[in-house]
Design an enzyme around this catalytic site. Structure first.
Site, mmCIF file in Angstrom:
data_model
loop_
_atom_site.group_PDB
_atom_site.id
_atom_site.type_symbol
_atom_site.label_atom_id
_atom_site.label_comp_id
_atom_site.label_asym_id
_atom_site.label_seq_id
_atom_site.Cartn_x
_atom_site.Cartn_y
_atom_site.Cartn_z
ATOM 1 N N TYR A 1 -36.902 16.985 5.158
ATOM 2 C CA TYR A 1 -38.314 16.592 5.103
ATOM 3 C C TYR A 1 -39.012 16.989 6.415
ATOM 4 O O TYR A 1 -40.076 17.613 6.414
ATOM 5 C CB TYR A 1 -38.380 15.079 4.901
ATOM 6 C CG TYR A 1 -39.762 14.486 4.767
ATOM 7 C CD1 TYR A 1 -40.583 14.815 3.703
ATOM 8 C CD2 TYR A 1 -40.230 13.573 5.716
ATOM 9 C CE1 TYR A 1 -41.837 14.233 3.569
ATOM 10 C CE2 TYR A 1 -41.482 12.992 5.581
ATOM 11 C CZ TYR A 1 -42.283 13.328 4.514
ATOM 12 O OH TYR A 1 -43.526 12.748 4.392
ATOM 13 N N GLY B 1 -51.181 17.498 -6.602
ATOM 14 C CA GLY B 1 -50.345 16.292 -6.483
ATOM 15 C C GLY B 1 -51.199 15.048 -6.657
ATOM 16 O O GLY B 1 -50.978 14.021 -6.005
ATOM 17 N N ILE C 1 -47.203 4.922 4.472
ATOM 18 C CA ILE C 1 -48.466 4.487 3.866
ATOM 19 C C ILE C 1 -48.201 3.329 2.904
ATOM 20 O O ILE C 1 -47.340 3.419 2.031
ATOM 21 C CB ILE C 1 -49.150 5.652 3.103
ATOM 22 C CG1 ILE C 1 -49.328 6.875 4.017
ATOM 23 C CG2 ILE C 1 -50.492 5.205 2.519
ATOM 24 C CD1 ILE C 1 -50.222 6.667 5.201
ATOM 25 N N GLY D 1 -49.692 11.487 -7.430
ATOM 26 C CA GLY D 1 -48.707 10.906 -6.515
ATOM 27 C C GLY D 1 -49.265 9.701 -5.763
ATOM 28 O O GLY D 1 -50.395 9.276 -6.004
ATOM 29 N N GLN D 2 -48.448 9.184 -4.828
ATOM 30 C CA GLN D 2 -48.823 7.939 -4.133
ATOM 31 C C GLN D 2 -50.166 8.081 -3.422
ATOM 32 O O GLN D 2 -51.066 7.269 -3.622
ATOM 33 C CB GLN D 2 -47.744 7.546 -3.108
ATOM 34 C CG GLN D 2 -47.998 6.169 -2.487
ATOM 35 C CD GLN D 2 -47.466 6.018 -1.063
ATOM 36 O OE1 GLN D 2 -47.020 6.968 -0.442
ATOM 37 N NE2 GLN D 2 -47.512 4.805 -0.564
ATOM 38 N N LYS E 1 -41.972 19.645 7.285
ATOM 39 C CA LYS E 1 -43.241 19.195 7.887
ATOM 40 C C LYS E 1 -43.563 20.009 9.144
ATOM 41 O O LYS E 1 -44.719 20.376 9.356
ATOM 42 C CB LYS E 1 -43.200 17.695 8.197
ATOM 43 C CG LYS E 1 -43.255 16.830 6.948
ATOM 44 C CD LYS E 1 -44.496 17.131 6.107
ATOM 45 C CE LYS E 1 -44.604 16.310 4.859
ATOM 46 N NZ LYS E 1 -45.648 16.778 3.935
ATOM 47 N N ILE F 1 -48.682 17.976 -12.323
ATOM 48 C CA ILE F 1 -47.662 18.762 -13.020
ATOM 49 C C ILE F 1 -47.297 18.073 -14.334
ATOM 50 O O ILE F 1 -47.461 16.853 -14.455
ATOM 51 C CB ILE F 1 -46.385 18.989 -12.164
ATOM 52 C CG1 ILE F 1 -45.879 17.671 -11.564
ATOM 53 C CG2 ILE F 1 -46.598 20.043 -11.112
ATOM 54 C CD1 ILE F 1 -44.479 17.741 -11.024
HETATM 55 C C1 AKB Z 1 -41.385 8.737 4.078
HETATM 56 O O1 AKB Z 1 -40.920 7.631 4.397
HETATM 57 O O2 AKB Z 1 -40.679 9.684 3.730
HETATM 58 C C2 AKB Z 1 -42.871 8.930 4.171
HETATM 59 C C3 AKB Z 1 -43.313 9.412 5.513
HETATM 60 C C4 AKB Z 1 -43.318 8.511 6.667
HETATM 61 O O3 AKB Z 1 -43.682 10.545 5.653
HETATM 62 N N1 AKB Z 1 -43.538 7.709 3.836
#
Ligand code: AKB
Length: 325
Positions: A143, A8, A173, A11-12, A147, A35
């Site tokens: 998400y 990755g 971030i 990515g950011q 995690k 990718i």
């Molecule tokens: C998001 O906002 O999805 C991410 C995070 C806080 O994991 N920047």
């Protein structure tokens, strides 16, 4: 000398992490994994090796690890919180099936693995003020589900197979290099672009909503310092709370207005983003990271704002000059 693979890498976080690792370990020792369709450009492409690495393809990961004799993998492939809500199956495939592939390759080739977790691993029942290191984690987003699973699976591979897995729970971030895409905390990056372009900022997050945030240099330092930390000192592994600043939209707006007094912001709250933000901590307690591997961030909101405005002005000016040539 360590050989590192960043999955990755365009990515950011991955794009800046790859450059920072090259700076520290030598360009030829850090492979940028990307990718198709997200190919590296410019300095990232020219400064060191790169390879196609699809995290959902275990054989592909294994070939690259073998070819470059990799010792450490930074597994940065993931969908952010908002986009994961609209693509939950893909979020699981990339985040968890992908992680499983990385861990299996790491087990076979004795690699250490860093996979980030997030403030998104917490949910509405978690204490929001000074969120403890070890506490309730019942997120309501896909998400967050990926995690928490990342944390558990990474710890499982450490305890069961001795794979050296480590992780931090990243806050939002903020960076002036690669923009984020599809996160809840993206507003705290977008606001700086609007300010520098002289545009009014439409804030999708309600006044008073506190979230942990961090400037990119501190985030990169956190990941690398944890990977370099003495394993004997680590009581925790997956995953450490890390914090440097917590603010609401009106606070970052005020910080920018100190330097750009004409800058304007209005609110147009996005219900999905707001619901996610409301379920996340206001500010985390990061004392375990400070005690176990000397985590200590450098940037405050004010110093980050100064640096962001200087760097973004320069970046947008260069872009405008190139376009007019
Ligand atoms: C998001 O906002 O999805 C991410 C995070 C806080 O994991 N920047």
């Amino acid at each position: 000398m360590k050989n590192v693979l960043v999955i990755g890498a365009t990515g950011q976080i991955g794009s800046e992490l790859t450059m920072e690792l090259r700076e520290r370990y030598g360009n030829e020792h850090v492979v940028a994994g990307y990718i198709h369709g997200a190919d590296p450009h410019g300095e990232l492409k020219e400064s060191g090796p790169s390879a196609v690495v699809d995290v959902t393809d275990a054989i592909n990961i294994e070939c690259v690890v073998k070819k470059y004799n990799i010792d450490a993998i930074y597994n940065m492939a993931a969908l952010l919180s908002v986009v994961a809500e609209s693509k939950p199956i893909l979020a699981w495939k990339v985040g968890i099936d992908g992680l499983w592939n990385v861990l299996e390759v790491a087990r076979a080739y004795h690699c250490s693995v860093f996979t980030p977790s997030s403030i998104g691993s917490f949910g509405p029942e978690t204490p929001h003020l000074l969120t403890p290191q070890d506490t309730t984690q019942r997120p309501r987003t896909m998400y967050g589900v990926t995690k928490v699973t990342t944390e558990l699976l990474s710890d499982y591979y450490y305890h069961k197979y001795g794979v050296d897995t480590r992780s931090v729970r990243f806050p939002g971030i903020i960076s002036n290099v690669t923009p984020p895409g599809g996160g809840t905390t993206d507003y705290a990056v977008d606001i700086y672009y609007s300010a520098v372009k002289g545009e009014k900022f439409i804030c999708p997050i309600k006044k008073g909503t506190l979230m942990d945030m961090m400037y990119m240099p501190d985030a990169l330092n956190a990941a690398i310092s944890l990977m370099e930390a003495d394993p004997k000192r680590l009581i925790h592994r997956n995953s450490f709370n890390i914090a440097s600043m917590s603010f609401a939209p009106e606070t970052i707006y005020t910080s920018i207005r100190k330097q750009l007094p004409d800058f304007e912001m209005v609110y147009d709250v996005d219900p999905l983003k707001q619901a996610i933000a409301d379920s996340w901590p206001d500010c985390m307690d990061d004392s375990c990271a400070r005690n176990e591997w000397d985590w200590n961030p450098s940037y405050s909101l004010e110093s980050m704002t100064s640096d962001m405005l200087i760097k973004l002005r320069k970046k947008l000016l260069t872009k405008a000059t190139l376009m007019s040539d």
